[in-house]
Design an enzyme around this catalytic site. Structure first.
Site, PDB file in Angstrom:
ATOM      1  N   LYS A  85       0.834  -1.211   0.000  1.00  9.94           N
ATOM      2  CA  LYS A  85       0.000   0.000   0.000  1.00  9.94           C
ATOM      3  C   LYS A  85       0.866   1.257   0.000  1.00  9.94           C
ATOM      4  CE  LYS A  85      -1.624   1.584   4.073  1.00  9.94           C
ATOM      5  NZ  LYS A  85      -1.414   2.995   4.463  1.00  9.94           N
ATOM      6  N   ASN A  86       1.849   1.280   0.899  1.00  8.70           N
ATOM      7  CA  ASN A  86       2.615   2.519   1.076  1.00  8.70           C
ATOM      8  C   ASN A  86       3.607   2.768  -0.053  1.00  8.70           C
ATOM      9  OD1 ASN A  86       1.128   3.024   3.312  1.00  8.70           O
ATOM     10  ND2 ASN A  86       2.704   2.440   4.791  1.00  8.70           N
ATOM     11  N   ARG A 117      -4.453  10.756   4.867  1.00 16.05           N
ATOM     12  CA  ARG A 117      -3.312  11.661   5.012  1.00 16.05           C
ATOM     13  C   ARG A 117      -2.230  11.381   3.978  1.00 16.05           C
ATOM     14  NH1 ARG A 117      -6.431  11.540   8.631  1.00 16.05           N
ATOM     15  NH2 ARG A 117      -6.956  13.450   9.730  1.00 16.05           N
ATOM     16  N   CYS A 177      -4.151  12.848  13.152  1.00 14.17           N
ATOM     17  CA  CYS A 177      -5.024  11.681  13.190  1.00 14.17           C
ATOM     18  C   CYS A 177      -4.765  10.939  14.476  1.00 14.17           C
ATOM     19  CB  CYS A 177      -4.840  10.799  11.964  1.00 14.17           C
ATOM     20  SG  CYS A 177      -3.310   9.884  11.974  1.00 14.17           S
ATOM     21  N   ARG A 191       1.022  14.368  12.837  1.00 16.07           N
ATOM     22  CA  ARG A 191       1.297  14.250  11.406  1.00 16.07           C
ATOM     23  C   ARG A 191       1.506  15.586  10.684  1.00 16.07           C
ATOM     24  NH1 ARG A 191      -0.981   8.843   9.402  1.00 16.07           N
ATOM     25  NH2 ARG A 191       0.862   9.028   8.118  1.00 16.07           N
ATOM     26  N   PRO A 192       2.479  16.367  11.136  1.00 15.80           N
ATOM     27  CA  PRO A 192       2.760  17.641  10.464  1.00 15.80           C
ATOM     28  C   PRO A 192       3.369  17.419   9.081  1.00 15.80           C
ATOM     29  CG  PRO A 192       4.468  17.184  12.083  1.00 15.80           C
ATOM     30  CD  PRO A 192       3.451  16.072  12.204  1.00 15.80           C
ATOM     31  N   ILE A 193       3.392  18.474   8.247  1.00 14.60           N
ATOM     32  CA  ILE A 193       4.040  18.356   6.929  1.00 14.60           C
ATOM     33  C   ILE A 193       5.123  19.428   6.757  1.00 14.60           C
ATOM     34  CG2 ILE A 193       2.100  17.212   5.752  1.00 14.60           C
ATOM     35  CD1 ILE A 193       1.562  20.026   4.441  1.00 14.60           C
ATOM     36  N   LEU A 225       8.240  19.331   7.080  1.00 16.12           N
ATOM     37  CA  LEU A 225       9.452  18.910   6.356  1.00 16.12           C
ATOM     38  C   LEU A 225       9.201  18.848   4.849  1.00 16.12           C
ATOM     39  CD1 LEU A 225      10.605  16.127   8.856  1.00 16.12           C
ATOM     40  CD2 LEU A 225      11.647  18.390   8.552  1.00 16.12           C
ATOM     41  N   ASP A 275       4.775   0.491  11.981  1.00 16.80           N
ATOM     42  CA  ASP A 275       3.549  -0.130  11.441  1.00 16.80           C
ATOM     43  C   ASP A 275       3.384  -1.593  11.865  1.00 16.80           C
ATOM     44  OD1 ASP A 275       2.943   2.236  10.225  1.00 16.80           O
ATOM     45  OD2 ASP A 275       3.592   1.644   8.225  1.00 16.80           O
ATOM     46  N   ARG A 294      -8.601  -0.373   4.817  1.00 11.76           N
ATOM     47  CA  ARG A 294      -7.782   0.655   4.164  1.00 11.76           C
ATOM     48  C   ARG A 294      -6.447   0.082   3.722  1.00 11.76           C
ATOM     49  NH1 ARG A 294      -7.708   6.323   7.119  1.00 11.76           N
ATOM     50  NH2 ARG A 294      -6.356   6.569   5.324  1.00 11.76           N
TER      51      ARG A 294
HETATM   52  N1  EPU Z   1       7.101  14.343  10.587  1.00  7.90           N
HETATM   53  C1  EPU Z   1       7.380  15.662  10.869  1.00  7.90           C
HETATM   54  N2  EPU Z   1       7.242  16.559   9.853  1.00  7.90           N
HETATM   55  C2  EPU Z   1       6.888  16.220   8.599  1.00  7.90           C
HETATM   56  C3  EPU Z   1       6.625  14.853   8.313  1.00  7.90           C
HETATM   57  C4  EPU Z   1       6.745  13.948   9.339  1.00  7.90           C
HETATM   58  O1  EPU Z   1       7.702  16.016  11.992  1.00  7.90           O
HETATM   59  O2  EPU Z   1       6.814  17.084   7.739  1.00  7.90           O
HETATM   60  C5  EPU Z   1       7.219  13.349  11.672  1.00  7.90           C
HETATM   61  C6  EPU Z   1       5.919  12.599  11.912  1.00  7.90           C
HETATM   62  O3  EPU Z   1       5.058  13.304  12.774  1.00  7.90           O
HETATM   63  C7  EPU Z   1       6.410  11.311  12.515  1.00  7.90           C
HETATM   64  C8  EPU Z   1       7.716  11.070  11.761  1.00  7.90           C
HETATM   65  O4  EPU Z   1       8.098  12.346  11.238  1.00  7.90           O
HETATM   66  O5  EPU Z   1       6.707  11.509  13.874  1.00  7.90           O
HETATM   67  C9  EPU Z   1       7.648  10.061  10.643  1.00  7.90           C
HETATM   68  O6  EPU Z   1       6.557  10.326   9.808  1.00  7.90           O
HETATM   69  P1  EPU Z   1       6.599  10.075   8.246  1.00  7.90           P
HETATM   70  O7  EPU Z   1       6.529  11.382   7.545  1.00  7.90           O
HETATM   71  O8  EPU Z   1       7.728   9.167   7.908  1.00  7.90           O
HETATM   72  O9  EPU Z   1       5.223   9.318   8.029  1.00  7.90           O
HETATM   73  P2  EPU Z   1       4.373   9.354   6.696  1.00  7.90           P
HETATM   74  O10 EPU Z   1       5.304   9.437   5.554  1.00  7.90           O
HETATM   75  O11 EPU Z   1       3.288  10.350   6.806  1.00  7.90           O
HETATM   76  C10 EPU Z   1       4.376   6.792   6.194  1.00  7.90           C
HETATM   77  C11 EPU Z   1       3.360   5.698   6.111  1.00  7.90           C
HETATM   78  C12 EPU Z   1       2.858   5.355   7.502  1.00  7.90           C
HETATM   79  C13 EPU Z   1       4.041   4.942   8.369  1.00  7.90           C
HETATM   80  C14 EPU Z   1       5.087   6.069   8.386  1.00  7.90           C
HETATM   81  C15 EPU Z   1       6.345   5.721   9.157  1.00  7.90           C
HETATM   82  C16 EPU Z   1       2.330   6.017   3.950  1.00  7.90           C
HETATM   83  C17 EPU Z   1       1.114   6.333   3.149  1.00  7.90           C
HETATM   84  N3  EPU Z   1       2.238   6.114   5.273  1.00  7.90           N
HETATM   85  O12 EPU Z   1       3.693   7.922   6.731  1.00  7.90           O
HETATM   86  O13 EPU Z   1       1.986   4.237   7.343  1.00  7.90           O
HETATM   87  O14 EPU Z   1       3.620   4.679   9.681  1.00  7.90           O
HETATM   88  O15 EPU Z   1       5.466   6.393   7.031  1.00  7.90           O
HETATM   89  O16 EPU Z   1       6.935   4.587   8.639  1.00  7.90           O
HETATM   90  O17 EPU Z   1       3.351   5.637   3.383  1.00  7.90           O
HETATM   91  C18 EPU Z   1       0.245   2.761   7.896  1.00  7.90           C
HETATM   92  O18 EPU Z   1       0.436   2.201   6.797  1.00  7.90           O
HETATM   93  O19 EPU Z   1      -0.475   2.271   8.798  1.00  7.90           O
HETATM   94  C19 EPU Z   1       0.887   4.052   8.150  1.00  7.90           C
HETATM   95  C20 EPU Z   1       0.462   4.903   9.085  1.00  7.90           C
END
Ligand code: EPU
Length: 420
Positions: A22-23, A91, A115, A120-122, A124, A306, A398
């Site tokens: 999925k990811n 997200r 969530c 889940r900030p963006i 970065l 995960d 999902r």
């Molecule tokens: N973070 C920041 N700023 C940002 C982005 C992230 O501080 O701009 C923090 C997050 O809050 C978190 C950490 O960095 O503490 C890691 O988050 P990451 O950005 O890696 O997560 P993501 O890319 O949003 C993906 C997967 C998640 C998985 C995470 C970590 C997808 C669609 N989602 O999320 O998958 O848990 O990486 O490996 O690829 C799931 O499949 O159940 C799921 C939640």
């Protein structure tokens, strides 16, 4: 709403086919927005999240089909606007931002919000876009990213919890069409990032270092259509390995990649679960008496967040104390109170859960709170005595393709029923 009704106590036995990831599939589908030529993506799991990504791409103007695991995307023309209703539901949809910015030099996307597993900030993602020359404005719940020109740059993407998976994906996608060379330091090393880089390379992008903390992208003028097969889902595979151990069964995983599962297999081994290769397959069974283990979730190649919830369900069955520390998301312990309803003894102490394992689990109605928490409840239900009803399994749908069917094939007594 649907639930799973599970009659526990049956050891899982047989072979299960692992679906596409999925990811990996979600950002790869979004990457097809980078070209006006058709793209073909195979082994896409049929999930509510991938179906939802199809809808998002269609709403942006792309022609998309999804049949028998193959997604075709033809984004002849695209719009650069995604509203709250689209982004709020998933997200992961934020990974359209990089491709839209690269293709149109502008994107207006609703902020995803937090969530159940964390904020889940963006920030970065946005830092990366700014480094490439984009102007970012946040107003009325939307991010407006605009750039007259995107230019390669050297940037550091590490955050509070380490690298960001979708942030790396977004910046890498945006950089493919930027002028000059982009170097992402502290890039996420997850296999899903490598799979995306492979797809982008097939589209004509110039990328090196994916899978390491330094990714270098040399921008090109244009990307073309490409075909790609998505990697197997390492999280689904880990879930079945753990379910086999929890039910004291023996399960053969077809299509799983051991090289993507090192940290999980290592911890399972320490806990007394044997995972061996048989030809191209992986086989999981208990190796003897199970032992408690301590786990800390980390960015790849560490133990994946995960798989934290599923592992907790297993460790609740193992006599002794296991400590699980969650370092990626701040509130990813929603499953603890539901596991307690089945009889598990788990205490939360800051970012750690102390699992006092070995108490017998007995079936009860429980509520799924997020995708991986749902999987943990299913595993616990399969191991528990009596009937467990896991409510709100739309969370599970999902991210797990036909999980009930796959488990039934392994002998589990599991049915999908309407929630009462
Ligand atoms: N973070 C920041 N700023 C940002 C982005 C992230 O501080 O701009 C923090 C997050 O809050 C978190 C950490 O960095 O503490 C890691 O988050 P990451 O950005 O890696 O997560 P993501 O890319 O949003 C993906 C997967 C998640 C998985 C995470 C970590 C997808 C669609 N989602 O999320 O998958 O848990 O990486 O490996 O690829 C799931 O499949 O159940 C799921 C939640």
């Amino acid at each position: 709403m649907e639930s799973f009704l599970i009659k526990g106590g049956v050891p899982l036995r047989g072979t299960v086919e692992i679906s596409g990831s999925k990811n990996a599939a979600l950002p790869i589908m979004a990457a097809a927005l980078l070209t006006d030529e058709p793209c073909v993506i195979r082994r896409v799991p049929d999930l509510s999240d991938t179906r939802f990504m199809v809808q998002i791409l269609q709403s942006l103007g792309a022609e998309v089909t999804f049949e028998n695991g193959t997604v075709t995307v033809h984004a002849k023309k695209v719009r650069g606007y995604a509203d709250y209703e689209l982004v709020r539901k998933m997200r992961g949809s934020i990974c359209i931002a990089g491709p839209l910015l690269a293709r149109l030099r502008k994107a207006r996307i609703s902020l995803p919000g937090g969530c159940i597993i964390g904020a889940r900030p963006i920030n970065l993602h946005l830092k990366g876009f700014e480094a490439l020359g984009a102007k970012i404005k946040i107003e009325g719940g939307y991010v407006d990213a605009t750039a007259k020109k995107l230019s390669g740059s050297s940037l550091f993407l590490g955050g509070r919890a380490g690298p960001t998976v979708l942030g790396t994906a977004n910046v890498m996608m945006a950089a493919t069409l930027a002028a000059g060379v982009t170097v992402i330091e502290s890039a996420a090393c997850e296999p899903e990032v490598v799979d995306l880089a492979d797809f982008l390379t097939a589209m004509g992008a110039k990328i090196s270092g994916a899978g390491s903390p330094t990714i270098t992208i040399t921008g090109v003028k244009k990307l073309h259509g490409a075909e790609h097969e998505v990697i197997p889902d390492r999280i689904e595979a880990a879930t079945f390995l753990i379910a086999a151990a929890a039910t004291n069964g023996e399960v053969v995983l077809r299509g799983a990649r051991a090289d993507h599962l090192r940290a999980v297999i290592d911890k399972l081994d320490e806990a007394g679960v044997s995972v061996t290769r048989r030809g191209k397959n992986l086989v999981a069974r208990r190796g003897g008496k199970l032992k408690p283990v301590d786990i800390t979730t980390l960015p790849y190649a560490g133990f994946p967040t995960d798989v934290q919830a599923q592992m907790m369900a297993l460790l609740a069955l193992v006599p002794g104390i296991s400590i699980i520390t969650e370092r990626i998301f701040e509130s990813r312990f929603m499953h603890v109170s539901e596991l307690a309803r089945l009889g598990a003894d788990i205490e939360i102490e800051g970012p750690s859960a102390i699992v006092k394992g070995g108490r017998p689990l007995s079936g009860a109605p429980v509520m799924a709170s997020d995708l991986r928490a749902s999987a943990a409840l299913v595993i616990a239900g399969l191991a528990a005595k009596g009937a467990t009803q896991v409510n709100r399994i739309y969370h599970l749908d999902r991210g797990y393709e036909r999980m009930d069917e796959k488990l039934r094939k392994l002998g589990a007594r599991i049915e999908r029923v309407e929630e009462k």
